[in-house]
Design an enzyme around this catalytic site. Sequence first.
Site, PDB file in Angstrom:
ATOM      1  N   HIS A 185       0.819  -1.220   0.000  1.00  0.00           N
ATOM      2  CA  HIS A 185       0.000   0.000   0.000  1.00  0.00           C
ATOM      3  C   HIS A 185       0.852   1.269   0.000  1.00  0.00           C
ATOM      4  CE1 HIS A 185      -4.166   0.830  -0.160  1.00  0.00           C
ATOM      5  NE2 HIS A 185      -4.445   0.980   1.105  1.00  0.00           N
ATOM      6  N   ASP A 198      -0.640   2.789  -5.180  1.00  0.00           N
ATOM      7  CA  ASP A 198      -0.642   1.371  -5.508  1.00  0.00           C
ATOM      8  C   ASP A 198      -1.927   1.024  -6.262  1.00  0.00           C
ATOM      9  OD1 ASP A 198      -1.863   1.950  -2.836  1.00  0.00           O
ATOM     10  OD2 ASP A 198      -2.478  -0.143  -3.001  1.00  0.00           O
TER      11      ASP A 198
END
Length: 196
Positions: free
Chosen positions: A24, A95
């Site tokens: 992330h 991401d």
Amino acid sequence: MSAAAPRLVVGLGNPGAEYTETRHNAGFRFCERLADKLGVRFSHESRFHGFVANARDAGVWLLMPQTYMNRSGQAVGALARFYRIAPAEILVVHDELDIPPGQLRLKFGGGLGGHNGLKDTSAHLATNDYWRLRIGIGHPGDRNEVVNYVLKPARREEQGQIDEALDRALAAWPMIARGEWNAATTRLNARPAALK
């Protein structure tokens, strides 16, 4: 499509050492590498809810929100309003589950793909019309595993592919910095030979 050069680059991620190596935090990793390339250092700015760097020579601000992913827009909105930066002058790096590791997608506007950091950013900017650089991290295959997946480090091979993608993104930075978005999009969205 906007042709303005970026005045703000935002890397999305979560604060804290426990999240540093997670999938992330790909956006944070890009911003850290860009800061190194531009020779600037981050400092914490409480009024902008994050770590901020000013690359004066490049005419661009770098921001890593420290609000956790779901509230990233609070930081983005605060800095953009203070410096009167238009949404079309913002590049958000994050991401992306729907892209395999090692691949990138640069795009302007469009949907949010269920990404909570983008949702909050769009809410605070009151528009989806800003640039995004999507860093592929792959999908776990089961939507019930997504939270666990993004909050864990990538496997070694995948991390190598993600690092190579970050290197390609940094190599395209001069084009992005000049507002040459079409050329940068063509370069970054091409599938790398090693992944074909």
